[in-house]
Write an enzyme that holds these catalytic residues in place. Structure first.
Site, PDB file in Angstrom:
ATOM      1  N   GLY A  60      32.312  63.826  -6.132  1.00 20.55           N
ATOM      2  CA  GLY A  60      33.072  62.902  -7.091  1.00 20.55           C
ATOM      3  C   GLY A  60      33.648  61.779  -6.469  1.00 20.55           C
ATOM      4  O   GLY A  60      34.091  61.655  -5.409  1.00 20.55           O
TER       5      GLY A  60
ATOM      6  N   GLY B 250      39.043  60.129  -6.328  1.00 24.79           N
ATOM      7  CA  GLY B 250      37.641  60.004  -5.221  1.00 24.79           C
ATOM      8  C   GLY B 250      37.530  58.500  -4.742  1.00 24.79           C
ATOM      9  O   GLY B 250      37.235  58.201  -3.495  1.00 24.79           O
TER      10      GLY B 250
ATOM     11  N   ARG C 271      28.034  61.642 -11.087  1.00 19.88           N
ATOM     12  CA  ARG C 271      27.140  61.736 -12.272  1.00 19.88           C
ATOM     13  C   ARG C 271      26.201  60.466 -12.234  1.00 19.88           C
ATOM     14  O   ARG C 271      25.068  60.347 -12.745  1.00 19.88           O
ATOM     15  CB  ARG C 271      27.810  62.167 -13.371  1.00 19.88           C
ATOM     16  CG  ARG C 271      27.511  63.612 -13.501  1.00 19.88           C
ATOM     17  CD  ARG C 271      28.711  63.859 -14.693  1.00 19.88           C
ATOM     18  NE  ARG C 271      29.605  63.123 -14.774  1.00 19.88           N
ATOM     19  CZ  ARG C 271      30.652  63.110 -15.770  1.00 19.88           C
ATOM     20  NH1 ARG C 271      30.669  64.095 -16.530  1.00 19.88           N
ATOM     21  NH2 ARG C 271      31.792  62.487 -15.543  1.00 19.88           N
TER      22      ARG C 271
ATOM     23  N   LYS D 171      43.085  71.780  -9.233  1.00 13.18           N
ATOM     24  CA  LYS D 171      44.115  72.954  -9.305  1.00 13.18           C
ATOM     25  C   LYS D 171      43.645  73.873 -10.410  1.00 13.18           C
ATOM     26  O   LYS D 171      43.804  75.177 -10.108  1.00 13.18           O
ATOM     27  CB  LYS D 171      45.349  72.325 -10.063  1.00 13.18           C
ATOM     28  CG  LYS D 171      44.935  71.615 -11.448  1.00 13.18           C
ATOM     29  CD  LYS D 171      45.707  70.295 -11.683  1.00 13.18           C
ATOM     30  CE  LYS D 171      45.190  69.312 -11.347  1.00 13.18           C
ATOM     31  NZ  LYS D 171      45.883  67.885 -11.582  1.00 13.18           N
TER      32      LYS D 171
ATOM     33  N   LYS E 123      49.275  74.833 -11.779  1.00 14.90           N
ATOM     34  CA  LYS E 123      49.976  74.586 -10.507  1.00 14.90           C
ATOM     35  C   LYS E 123      51.061  75.673 -10.378  1.00 14.90           C
ATOM     36  O   LYS E 123      51.427  76.052  -9.222  1.00 14.90           O
ATOM     37  CB  LYS E 123      50.687  73.133 -10.837  1.00 14.90           C
ATOM     38  CG  LYS E 123      49.713  72.188 -10.991  1.00 14.90           C
ATOM     39  CD  LYS E 123      50.395  70.908 -11.374  1.00 14.90           C
ATOM     40  CE  LYS E 123      49.327  69.695 -11.471  1.00 14.90           C
ATOM     41  NZ  LYS E 123      49.871  68.404 -12.291  1.00 14.90           N
TER      42      LYS E 123
HETATM   43  N1  LIG Z   1      43.845  61.699 -11.408  1.00 12.99           N
HETATM   44  C1  LIG Z   1      44.863  62.254 -11.010  1.00 12.99           C
HETATM   45  O1  LIG Z   1      45.874  61.822 -11.001  1.00 12.99           O
HETATM   46  C2  LIG Z   1      44.789  63.513 -10.201  1.00 12.99           C
HETATM   47  C3  LIG Z   1      46.051  64.132  -9.340  1.00 12.99           C
HETATM   48  C4  LIG Z   1      46.143  65.264  -8.750  1.00 12.99           C
HETATM   49  C5  LIG Z   1      44.804  66.117  -8.797  1.00 12.99           C
HETATM   50  N2  LIG Z   1      43.839  65.609  -9.657  1.00 12.99           N
HETATM   51  C6  LIG Z   1      42.568  66.240  -9.578  1.00 12.99           C
HETATM   52  O2  LIG Z   1      41.570  65.708  -8.901  1.00 12.99           O
HETATM   53  C7  LIG Z   1      40.209  66.042  -9.273  1.00 12.99           C
HETATM   54  C8  LIG Z   1      39.659  64.607  -9.729  1.00 12.99           C
HETATM   55  O3  LIG Z   1      40.180  63.809 -10.546  1.00 12.99           O
HETATM   56  P1  LIG Z   1      39.996  62.413 -10.970  1.00 12.99           P
HETATM   57  O4  LIG Z   1      41.201  62.167 -11.827  1.00 12.99           O
HETATM   58  O5  LIG Z   1      39.743  61.425  -9.821  1.00 12.99           O
HETATM   59  O6  LIG Z   1      38.684  62.840 -12.057  1.00 12.99           O
HETATM   60  P2  LIG Z   1      37.615  61.880 -12.629  1.00 12.99           P
HETATM   61  O7  LIG Z   1      38.367  60.247 -12.594  1.00 12.99           O
HETATM   62  O8  LIG Z   1      37.245  62.264 -13.834  1.00 12.99           O
HETATM   63  O9  LIG Z   1      36.379  61.616 -11.628  1.00 12.99           O
HETATM   64  C9  LIG Z   1      35.439  62.932 -11.500  1.00 12.99           C
HETATM   65  C10 LIG Z   1      34.454  62.405 -10.729  1.00 12.99           C
HETATM   66  O10 LIG Z   1      33.649  63.463 -10.524  1.00 12.99           O
HETATM   67  C11 LIG Z   1      32.162  63.170 -10.707  1.00 12.99           C
HETATM   68  N3  LIG Z   1      31.515  64.187 -11.349  1.00 12.99           N
HETATM   69  C12 LIG Z   1      31.621  64.941 -12.362  1.00 12.99           C
HETATM   70  N4  LIG Z   1      30.658  65.854 -12.417  1.00 12.99           N
HETATM   71  C13 LIG Z   1      29.873  65.812 -11.454  1.00 12.99           C
HETATM   72  C14 LIG Z   1      28.845  66.498 -10.981  1.00 12.99           C
HETATM   73  N5  LIG Z   1      28.242  67.492 -11.975  1.00 12.99           N
HETATM   74  N6  LIG Z   1      28.402  66.254  -9.848  1.00 12.99           N
HETATM   75  C15 LIG Z   1      28.741  65.188  -8.957  1.00 12.99           C
HETATM   76  N7  LIG Z   1      29.725  64.598  -9.400  1.00 12.99           N
HETATM   77  C16 LIG Z   1      30.518  64.827 -10.591  1.00 12.99           C
HETATM   78  C17 LIG Z   1      32.425  62.028 -11.748  1.00 12.99           C
HETATM   79  O11 LIG Z   1      31.155  60.998 -11.673  1.00 12.99           O
HETATM   80  P3  LIG Z   1      31.129  59.864 -12.415  1.00 12.99           P
HETATM   81  O12 LIG Z   1      32.224  58.896 -12.087  1.00 12.99           O
HETATM   82  O13 LIG Z   1      29.508  59.155 -11.849  1.00 12.99           O
HETATM   83  O14 LIG Z   1      30.864  60.142 -13.854  1.00 12.99           O
HETATM   84  C18 LIG Z   1      33.609  61.165 -11.300  1.00 12.99           C
HETATM   85  O15 LIG Z   1      33.368  60.336 -10.082  1.00 12.99           O
HETATM   86  C19 LIG Z   1      40.560  67.011 -10.409  1.00 12.99           C
HETATM   87  O16 LIG Z   1      40.534  68.200  -9.894  1.00 12.99           O
HETATM   88  C20 LIG Z   1      41.828  66.616 -10.933  1.00 12.99           C
HETATM   89  O17 LIG Z   1      42.591  67.774 -11.304  1.00 12.99           O
HETATM   90  C21 LIG Z   1      43.839  64.329 -10.157  1.00 12.99           C
END
Ligand SMILES: NC(=O)c1ccc[n+]([C@@H]2O[C@H](COP(=O)([O-])OP(=O)(O)OC[C@H]3O[C@@H](n4cnc5c(N)ncnc54)[C@H](OP(=O)(O)O)[C@@H]3O)[C@@H](O)[C@H]2O)c1
Length: 422
Positions: free
Chosen positions: A3, A8, A38, A95, A195
């Site tokens: 990701g 990420g 993805r 989470k 959480k």
């Molecule tokens: N955002 C926050 O503030 C925050 C805070 C605390 C915890 N989290 C946790 O951190 C995690 C990520 O959150 P995020 O906000 O960064 O999510 P996001 O922006 O939606 O990013 C998800 C990433 O995963 C990739 N992905 C999705 N399906 C995939 C697969 N099958 N194989 C490989 N890669 C895949 C996506 O690729 P593409 O980009 O190519 O589509 C994207 O890069 C989650 O568990 C979330 O609960 C997030």
């Protein structure tokens, strides 16, 4: 890395920018060898040779550490159990996965002696799980209560300051980027419940999953609730509350997420916007409060990198961090048996005897009243009641029965109350 989205991309940036410092802190270099996504075209900032769409192959390749920031249950669950079983350390921010499948992941980690770290899964940048898992491991934690969802906190804070309704405020939050396109996980309390399950599991050395958490979101909070809270010198927050309950020497764990009125003087009342804060009460340590940014790319990446440094150090010395601690295996107490306090605001007929008819329903259910405020208004009157602690089931039955009294025109607001006894 699995990701490369909001979190990420920031992990990749910090890992690259701080490579030398991280090497010095770890005592060995960390090399990013692959980033699974993805849609490769969406990641022009990541060197093309690192990008892959084959996450499974990346996990199975010759890597020491897997950082998962995809989110959701699958494919993350399969990828991480595979990595852990193969002895690869895992750092994750997931989470939802931890709240449902922690036992399976810890078993996989235990089978190979690998590390499983997930500081970023709860309250973003705030160091909270490591303090609970390690710093407070010698103490006895009795309660963990906090604001662990920034979106709902933003919405409730905005409703409190503007007096606007829920739907209107959610729209504004979406426009400003504080709410996701599909806000269900946040506004219905699922995110906070995940959480809470993670926090309770660690705090009470007991397996708690999201399904064990009583959950109410904020979609039913009305301007009338907010106004009622204000009249009492209170404000409404979505709280995650994890408690050790002792009933005649028999211990259990109660975990709940719901909106509650707290005094404006309470430290959690001052936590505005998208910030998170968590109170921990422990026997020897007393009260502790953890506060900071609970989400966002860079703050969450900070927690991910902290874990990455920790697991890398462990690998270098050939050791590992703490595994699952679920030895206490306390039973889960259902919400109906948990003591809470209610605030009830009623529109009633302005005539003699109304107060006593309402009060007698409370007495019938063995719920004692802490405060009453009655106000006449031409043909109508309002009655506000705040109760002492009573089992939630008794409080609910009381409200149901009161709603059917002929003198009660409307139940304007019913809300649980937390903080000091009124
Ligand atoms: N955002 C926050 O503030 C925050 C805070 C605390 C915890 N989290 C946790 O951190 C995690 C990520 O959150 P995020 O906000 O960064 O999510 P996001 O922006 O939606 O990013 C998800 C990433 O995963 C990739 N992905 C999705 N399906 C995939 C697969 N099958 N194989 C490989 N890669 C895949 C996506 O690729 P593409 O980009 O190519 O589509 C994207 O890069 C989650 O568990 C979330 O609960 C997030």
């Amino acid at each position: 890395m699995l990701g490369c989205g909001t979190v990420g991309a920031q992990v990749v940036r910090l890992l690259t920018e701080q490579a030398d410092d991280l090497t010095a802190r770890i005592g060995g270099s960390v090399e990013l060898v692959g980033v699974a996504v993805r849609r490769p075209h969406r990641h022009p900032d990541v060197p093309a040779h690192l990008i892959t769409t084959d996450a499974a192959a990346l996990v199975e390749s010759d890597v020491d550490v897997v950082v998962e920031v995809i989110g959701g249950i699958e494919p993350a669950r399969t990828l991480l159990t595979t990595a852990l079983r193969a002895g690869k350390s895992v750092v994750t921010a997931n989470k939802a996965l931890l709240a449902e499948h922690a036992a399976e992941l810890f078993a996989a980690a235990g089978s190979s002696g690998a590390d499983l770290y997930f500081e970023a899964a709860v309250a973003g940048a705030i160091p909270l799980l490591r303090p609970l898992r390690e710093s407070l491991a010698g103490d006895r934690i009795n309660r963990v209560m906090g604001i662990v969802n920034g979106t709902t906190n933003y919405i409730l804070s905005a409703m409190d300051s503007s007096g606007a309704g829920y739907a209107e405020t959610l729209d504004e939050a979406s426009r400003l980027g504080y709410a996701e396109a599909d806000p269900t996980a946040d506004v219905d309390g699922y995110d906070a419940a995940s959480k809470a399950a993670i926090l309770a599991s660690i705090a009470f050395h007991t397996r708690v999953t999201a399904a064990d958490v009583y959950r109410e979101g904020i979609t039913s909070v009305t301007p009338a609730d907010i106004a009622a809270a204000r009249t009492l010198g209170r404000t409404i927050k979505l709280l995650a509350i994890c408690e050790r309950v002792d009933t005649d020497g028999v211990e259990s764990v109660a975990v709940r997420v719901h909106p509650a009125m707290i005094p404006r003087s309470h430290p959690l009342a001052g936590v505005g916007g998208a910030f998170n804060a968590v109170f921990v009460e422990a026997d020897a340590a007393g009260s502790l409060m953890f506060y900071g940014q609970g989400a966002g790319g860079a703050p969450t990446a900070s927690a991910v990198l902290g874990d990455l440094v920790a697991v890398s150090r462990n690998r270098l010395v050939g050791g590992r961090g703490p595994g699952e601690s679920a030895y206490a295996a306390l039973p889960i107490r259902p919400i109906s048996q948990v003591d809470t306090r209610y605030h009830v605001s009623l529109d009633v007929a302005d005539r003699a005897g109304v107060l006593s008819s309402v009060a007698s329903v409370f007495a019938e259910h063995d719920v004692s009243i802490a405060a009453v405020r009655q106000r006449g208004r031409a043909n109508d009157a309002s009655l506000v009641i705040v109760t002492h602690s009573a089992p939630d089931r008794a409080l609910r039955s009381t409200v149901d029965k009161i709603a059917g009294l002929p003198a009660v025109h409307d139940v304007v607001s019913v809300m649980r109350v937390e903080g000091e006894e009124p």
